[in-house]
Enzyme design. Structure first.
Site, short mmCIF file in Angstrom:
data_model
loop_
_atom_site.label_atom_id
_atom_site.label_comp_id
_atom_site.label_asym_id
_atom_site.label_seq_id
_atom_site.Cartn_x
_atom_site.Cartn_y
_atom_site.Cartn_z
N GLU A 47 -3.65 -30.14 -53.22
CA GLU A 47 -2.33 -30.00 -52.69
C GLU A 47 -1.41 -31.25 -52.81
O GLU A 47 -2.05 -32.41 -52.67
CB GLU A 47 -2.60 -29.75 -50.88
CG GLU A 47 -3.14 -28.51 -50.72
CD GLU A 47 -3.22 -28.28 -48.95
OE1 GLU A 47 -2.49 -29.21 -48.40
OE2 GLU A 47 -3.86 -27.24 -48.58
N HIS A 62 0.88 -25.27 -46.74
CA HIS A 62 -0.18 -25.70 -45.68
C HIS A 62 1.05 -26.36 -44.46
O HIS A 62 1.09 -27.52 -44.08
CB HIS A 62 -0.70 -26.91 -46.23
CG HIS A 62 -1.93 -27.33 -45.36
ND1 HIS A 62 -2.99 -28.10 -45.74
CD2 HIS A 62 -2.30 -27.00 -44.11
CE1 HIS A 62 -3.85 -28.23 -44.90
NE2 HIS A 62 -3.71 -27.35 -43.69
N ARG A 109 -9.44 -23.50 -44.34
CA ARG A 109 -9.33 -24.35 -45.36
C ARG A 109 -9.95 -23.77 -46.78
O ARG A 109 -10.63 -22.84 -46.53
CB ARG A 109 -10.66 -25.62 -45.02
CG ARG A 109 -10.49 -26.47 -44.19
CD ARG A 109 -9.47 -27.42 -44.38
NE ARG A 109 -9.16 -28.40 -43.30
CZ ARG A 109 -8.03 -28.42 -42.32
NH1 ARG A 109 -7.44 -27.33 -42.29
NH2 ARG A 109 -7.93 -29.31 -41.61
#
Length: 318
Positions: free
Chosen positions: A266, A285, A237
């Protein structure tokens, strides 16, 4: 028909990764491929939906969003943990939040893809080859005999540790509750402290859950302890590592580079430094974005919706 929205289906695969026939006669499904940055626009798009399905943390569901969706009764998130959902706000409004099982080993594998990509300068060499540039322009960093430092030794961290051993690396690990016995079981040495791990490691890889204890765990002071030849990997994270401190360390060459799959915003803004820093290998991601994980996630979504329709919600969070 009950209306259901599936958000952030970037690859347009939600309907093909599971058998939806068990709910098809009761649920009308709208799938959204594009990401909604604006909360008001998102609320308008799903205002008439009783069910909303989200993929991991791509779209946060905060109190303000729940308040805009009076018809929402069921929120399904892939995975059994989602820090971007305000579970208390959902509960206050009588909204059931369910998770799904499934995940696979994609994040472990991507961690090693980033490590190897950085160590062997794969992006630079591939771009040169494709563009008619120099034939060989870099010297790769060896992994055999180097030190791999893991911040966190849970399921993913343990898998990363075992692969590090296969490369002939010395593996050390640290987290606030890690014991020497648990570290040894994964083939790692328990570092005496976070500071020792950072100072001694050639590769530092983050595998911690984001919490109040881990937010900002690596700041300017901690990054300053790393070797100038060391690489930092984060597939966990983003807020665990102080963004500004990391950008400064990379720009000033105080660490050799970073492999990043997670970001505080994001999708990553077009002008974000992580898109252009030459010593960053970044991916959007995709650690969990594998066929096995997606099939597990969406099968779980169908099961959660079916259980809700039958009056017995399953995998309830919070």
């Amino acid at each position: 028909m009950i209306k259901c929205a599936i958000l952030d289906d970037y690859q347009q695969v939600a309907m093909s990764m599971a058998d939806w026939s068990s709910v098809a006669d009761r649920v009308q499904i709208d799938v959204f491929q594009r990401h909604f940055d604006d909360e008001a626009e998102l609320a308008a798009a799903v205002a008439d939906c009783e069910i909303v399905v989200i993929m991991r943390e791509r779209t946060p569901f905060r109190r303000s969003l729940f308040e805009r969706l009076p018809r929402l009764k069921l929120l399904v998130t892939t995975g059994m943990r989602n820090a971007s959902v305000d579970l208390a706000a959902a509960s206050e409004r009588g909204i059931v939040v369910c998770g799904t099982r499934g995940g696979g080993e994609g994040t472990t594998e991507l961690t090693w893809a980033l490590i190897l990509g950085l160590a062997r300068k794969l992006v630079q060499e591939n771009e040169a080859l494709r563009g008619g540039g120099p034939w060989q322009q870099s010297i790769g960093a060896d992994l055999t005999g180097k030190r791999l430092g893991l911040l966190g030794l849970g399921h993913i961290g343990g898998n990363v540790a075992r692969i590090g051993q296969a490369f002939g690396m010395e593996v050390a690990a640290w987290s606030q509750n890690l014991t020497a016995e648990k570290a040894a079981a994964a083939g790692a040495r328990l570092a005496a402290s976070k500071e020792e791990l950072l100072a001694d490691s050639d590769i530092v890889s983050v595998h911690l859950v984001l919490s109040d204890r881990t937010r900002g765990l690596l700041g300017a002071r901690e990054l300053g302890l790393m070797k100038p030849t060391a690489y930092l990997i984060n597939t966990s994270r983003a807020p665990i590592v102080d963004r500004d401190a990391l950008i400064a360390a990379l720009r000033e060459g105080r660490i050799a580079g970073a492999g990043l799959d997670v970001f505080e915003t994001e999708p990553l803004p077009a002008d974000d430094p992580f898109r252009s820093l030459p010593n960053v290998l970044a991916t959007p991601h995709i650690g969990y974005v594998t066929e096995a994980a997606y099939r597990g996630f969406f099968r779980g979504v169908v099961a959660d919706i079916e259980a809700y329709l039958n009056g017995s919600p399953a995998n309830v969070l919070g």
